[in-house]
Scaffold this motif. Structure first.
Motif, PDB file in Angstrom:
ATOM      1  N   LEU A  96       0.885  -1.219  -0.009  1.00  0.00           N
ATOM      2  CA  LEU A  96      -0.120   0.112   0.076  1.00  0.00           C
ATOM      3  C   LEU A  96       0.879   1.298  -0.036  1.00  0.00           C
ATOM      4  N   LEU A  97       1.969   1.241   0.675  1.00  0.00           N
ATOM      5  CA  LEU A  97       2.700   2.514   1.009  1.00  0.00           C
ATOM      6  C   LEU A  97       3.537   2.774  -0.417  1.00  0.00           C
ATOM      7  N   ARG A  98       3.908   1.505  -0.962  1.00  0.00           N
ATOM      8  CA  ARG A  98       4.665   1.578  -2.170  1.00  0.00           C
ATOM      9  C   ARG A  98       3.886   2.014  -3.569  1.00  0.00           C
ATOM     10  N   GLY A  99       2.258   1.747  -3.226  1.00  0.00           N
ATOM     11  CA  GLY A  99       1.752   2.149  -4.492  1.00  0.00           C
ATOM     12  C   GLY A  99       1.436   3.750  -4.464  1.00  0.00           C
ATOM     13  N   ASP A 100       0.460   4.100  -5.170  1.00  0.00           N
ATOM     14  CA  ASP A 100       0.120   5.300  -5.455  1.00  0.00           C
ATOM     15  C   ASP A 100      -1.354   5.586  -5.018  1.00  0.00           C
ATOM     16  N   LEU A 101      -1.792   4.849  -3.931  1.00  0.00           N
ATOM     17  CA  LEU A 101      -3.155   5.213  -3.728  1.00  0.00           C
ATOM     18  C   LEU A 101      -3.235   6.227  -2.453  1.00  0.00           C
ATOM     19  N   LEU A 102      -2.013   6.398  -1.742  1.00  0.00           N
ATOM     20  CA  LEU A 102      -2.209   7.376  -0.794  1.00  0.00           C
ATOM     21  C   LEU A 102      -1.097   8.498  -1.044  1.00  0.00           C
ATOM     22  N   PRO A 103      -1.401   9.881  -1.164  1.00  0.00           N
ATOM     23  CA  PRO A 103      -0.359  10.841  -1.551  1.00  0.00           C
ATOM     24  C   PRO A 103       0.696  10.934  -0.310  1.00  0.00           C
ATOM     25  N   LEU A 104       1.783  10.456  -0.557  1.00  0.00           N
ATOM     26  CA  LEU A 104       2.881  10.539   0.486  1.00  0.00           C
ATOM     27  C   LEU A 104       4.056  11.221   0.347  1.00  0.00           C
ATOM     28  N   CYS A 105       4.581  11.960   1.178  1.00  0.00           N
ATOM     29  CA  CYS A 105       6.066  12.779   0.838  1.00  0.00           C
ATOM     30  C   CYS A 105       6.807  12.610   2.277  1.00  0.00           C
ATOM     31  N   ILE A 106       7.893  13.061   1.919  1.00  0.00           N
ATOM     32  CA  ILE A 106       8.942  13.269   3.020  1.00  0.00           C
ATOM     33  C   ILE A 106       9.480  14.495   2.895  1.00  0.00           C
ATOM     34  N   VAL A 107       9.642  15.337   4.001  1.00  0.00           N
ATOM     35  CA  VAL A 107      10.076  16.699   4.204  1.00  0.00           C
ATOM     36  C   VAL A 107      11.301  16.704   5.324  1.00  0.00           C
ATOM     37  N   ARG A 108      12.343  17.455   4.696  1.00  0.00           N
ATOM     38  CA  ARG A 108      13.368  17.361   5.535  1.00  0.00           C
ATOM     39  C   ARG A 108      13.962  18.924   5.579  1.00  0.00           C
ATOM     40  N   ASP A 109      14.070  19.577   6.655  1.00  0.00           N
ATOM     41  CA  ASP A 109      14.690  21.024   6.800  1.00  0.00           C
ATOM     42  C   ASP A 109      13.777  21.877   5.935  1.00  0.00           C
ATOM     43  N   GLY A 110      12.569  21.401   5.752  1.00  0.00           N
ATOM     44  CA  GLY A 110      11.608  22.475   5.074  1.00  0.00           C
ATOM     45  C   GLY A 110      11.545  22.038   3.632  1.00  0.00           C
ATOM     46  N   TRP A 111      12.239  21.149   3.373  1.00  0.00           N
ATOM     47  CA  TRP A 111      12.309  20.918   1.650  1.00  0.00           C
ATOM     48  C   TRP A 111      11.525  19.633   1.205  1.00  0.00           C
ATOM     49  N   LEU A 112      10.890  19.646   0.491  1.00  0.00           N
ATOM     50  CA  LEU A 112      10.177  18.448  -0.299  1.00  0.00           C
ATOM     51  C   LEU A 112      11.033  17.539  -0.859  1.00  0.00           C
TER      52      LEU A 112
ATOM     53  N   THR B  92       6.827  16.115 -11.639  1.00  0.00           N
ATOM     54  CA  THR B  92       7.684  14.538 -11.287  1.00  0.00           C
ATOM     55  C   THR B  92       7.368  14.450  -9.934  1.00  0.00           C
ATOM     56  N   PRO B  93       7.597  13.163  -9.417  1.00  0.00           N
ATOM     57  CA  PRO B  93       7.083  12.640  -8.149  1.00  0.00           C
ATOM     58  C   PRO B  93       8.528  12.821  -7.403  1.00  0.00           C
ATOM     59  N   THR B  94       9.602  13.272  -7.821  1.00  0.00           N
ATOM     60  CA  THR B  94      10.604  13.632  -6.846  1.00  0.00           C
ATOM     61  C   THR B  94      11.139  15.121  -6.914  1.00  0.00           C
ATOM     62  N   ALA B  95      10.287  15.990  -7.375  1.00  0.00           N
ATOM     63  CA  ALA B  95      10.617  17.487  -7.540  1.00  0.00           C
ATOM     64  C   ALA B  95      11.182  17.956  -6.044  1.00  0.00           C
ATOM     65  N   VAL B  96      12.113  18.607  -6.131  1.00  0.00           N
ATOM     66  CA  VAL B  96      12.940  19.239  -4.789  1.00  0.00           C
ATOM     67  C   VAL B  96      12.592  20.598  -4.631  1.00  0.00           C
ATOM     68  N   PHE B  97      11.644  21.079  -3.702  1.00  0.00           N
ATOM     69  CA  PHE B  97      11.430  22.439  -3.498  1.00  0.00           C
ATOM     70  C   PHE B  97      11.057  22.798  -2.009  1.00  0.00           C
ATOM     71  N   ARG B  98      10.816  23.922  -1.579  1.00  0.00           N
ATOM     72  CA  ARG B  98      10.456  23.974  -0.187  1.00  0.00           C
ATOM     73  C   ARG B  98       8.848  23.569  -0.221  1.00  0.00           C
ATOM     74  N   PHE B  99       8.496  22.783   0.844  1.00  0.00           N
ATOM     75  CA  PHE B  99       7.083  22.259   1.004  1.00  0.00           C
ATOM     76  C   PHE B  99       6.179  23.520   0.977  1.00  0.00           C
ATOM     77  N   THR B 100       6.575  24.680   1.659  1.00  0.00           N
ATOM     78  CA  THR B 100       5.602  25.702   1.707  1.00  0.00           C
ATOM     79  C   THR B 100       5.476  26.486   0.419  1.00  0.00           C
TER      80      THR B 100
END
Length: 252
Positions: free
Chosen positions: A26-42, A57-65
């Protein structure tokens, strides 16, 4: 529940293993919109996350805000910082998400801190709640608005009436209450049909709006009965002037 054989119930370890595998899928699939944020960055977002915010893209890196409208960004940043500092074990907060095309969506974020190397990352899930909020708003509107005329209904009228009492008592002022029904309305329904009667009620509602003052409350109490609350009325004569204007507008 029969508890007599409780001691004989032994969990099957393989079932737990299967559950863990299912959770991982379930976690590896695309059913749930999951993300990881570190030091304010997505630093990571899966496909479902990218679709929620229309990211390229699913791996775009920018500030979560940057995913929030400008006025919501300080609050979002503070919520994430509190998680990173360990002040909260979990967090749930809402903000207005900003899509690349300028569209705004209502979003809820659920997150928790997790150790990541020499720092702390925040694992989170987002949910687009725009349609849910719209449905709730519509339900709330239906509870207080007359569907035929768009005027406040009896429930909202009673709330406004209580407010008028409180305001008048606090300020030492007066307000007026006008209540009336339509002469001959039953004959309209009997001779022309209820569709014609509905049109009459809608026209009356429009004329009442035109005759009343901007801060007056106009309500349909039910059937052909209408009411107006006139706040800050100086004298009964002032109320009579408004009443006369209403009668003339409806009688045209």
């Amino acid at each position: 529940v029969d508890m007599t054989n409780q001691a004989e119930v032994v969990p099957d370890p393989s079932s737990t293993s299967d559950a863990v595998k299912a959770l991982g899928t379930l976690l590896r699939g695309d059913l749930l919109p999951l993300c990881i944020v570190r030091d304010g960055w997505l630093v990571y977002g899966n496909g479902a996350f990218s679709r929620t915010f229309a990211l390229p893209t699913p791996t775009a890196v920018f500030r979560f805000t940057d995913l929030a409208v400008e006025e919501d960004r300080p609050a979002v940043a503070e919520q994430l910082a509190a998680l990173a500092r360990g002040e909260k074990a979990t967090a749930r907060f809402g903000f207005h998400g900003l899509l690349p095309d300028g569209a705004v969506r209502a979003v809820e974020f659920f997150g928790a801190p997790a150790p990541a190397g020499d720092g702390v990352a925040i694992a989170g899930m987002v949910q687009d709640v725009t349609e849910r909020q719209r449905a709730q708003s519509q339900l709330s509107s239906l509870a207080f608005v007359d569907a035929l005329t768009g005027l406040p209904n009896r429930a909202q009228f009673l709330d406004r009436l209580r407010d008028a009492f409180v305001a008048a008592q606090a300020a030492g002022t007066r307000f007026a209450l006008l209540v009336g029904d339509l002469d001959g309305f039953k004959e309209v329904n009997d001779r022309q049909g209820h569709d014609a009667g509905d049109v009459v009620l809608q026209v009356v509602a429009r004329r009442l709006r035109g005759a009343a003052r901007a801060n007056d409350t106009i309500a349909r109490l039910g059937g052909d009965e209408f009411a107006l609350i006139l706040p800050s009325i100086g004298t009964p004569e002032h109320a009579a002037l408004v009443a006369g204007r209403v009668v003339r507008a409806v009688s045209e």
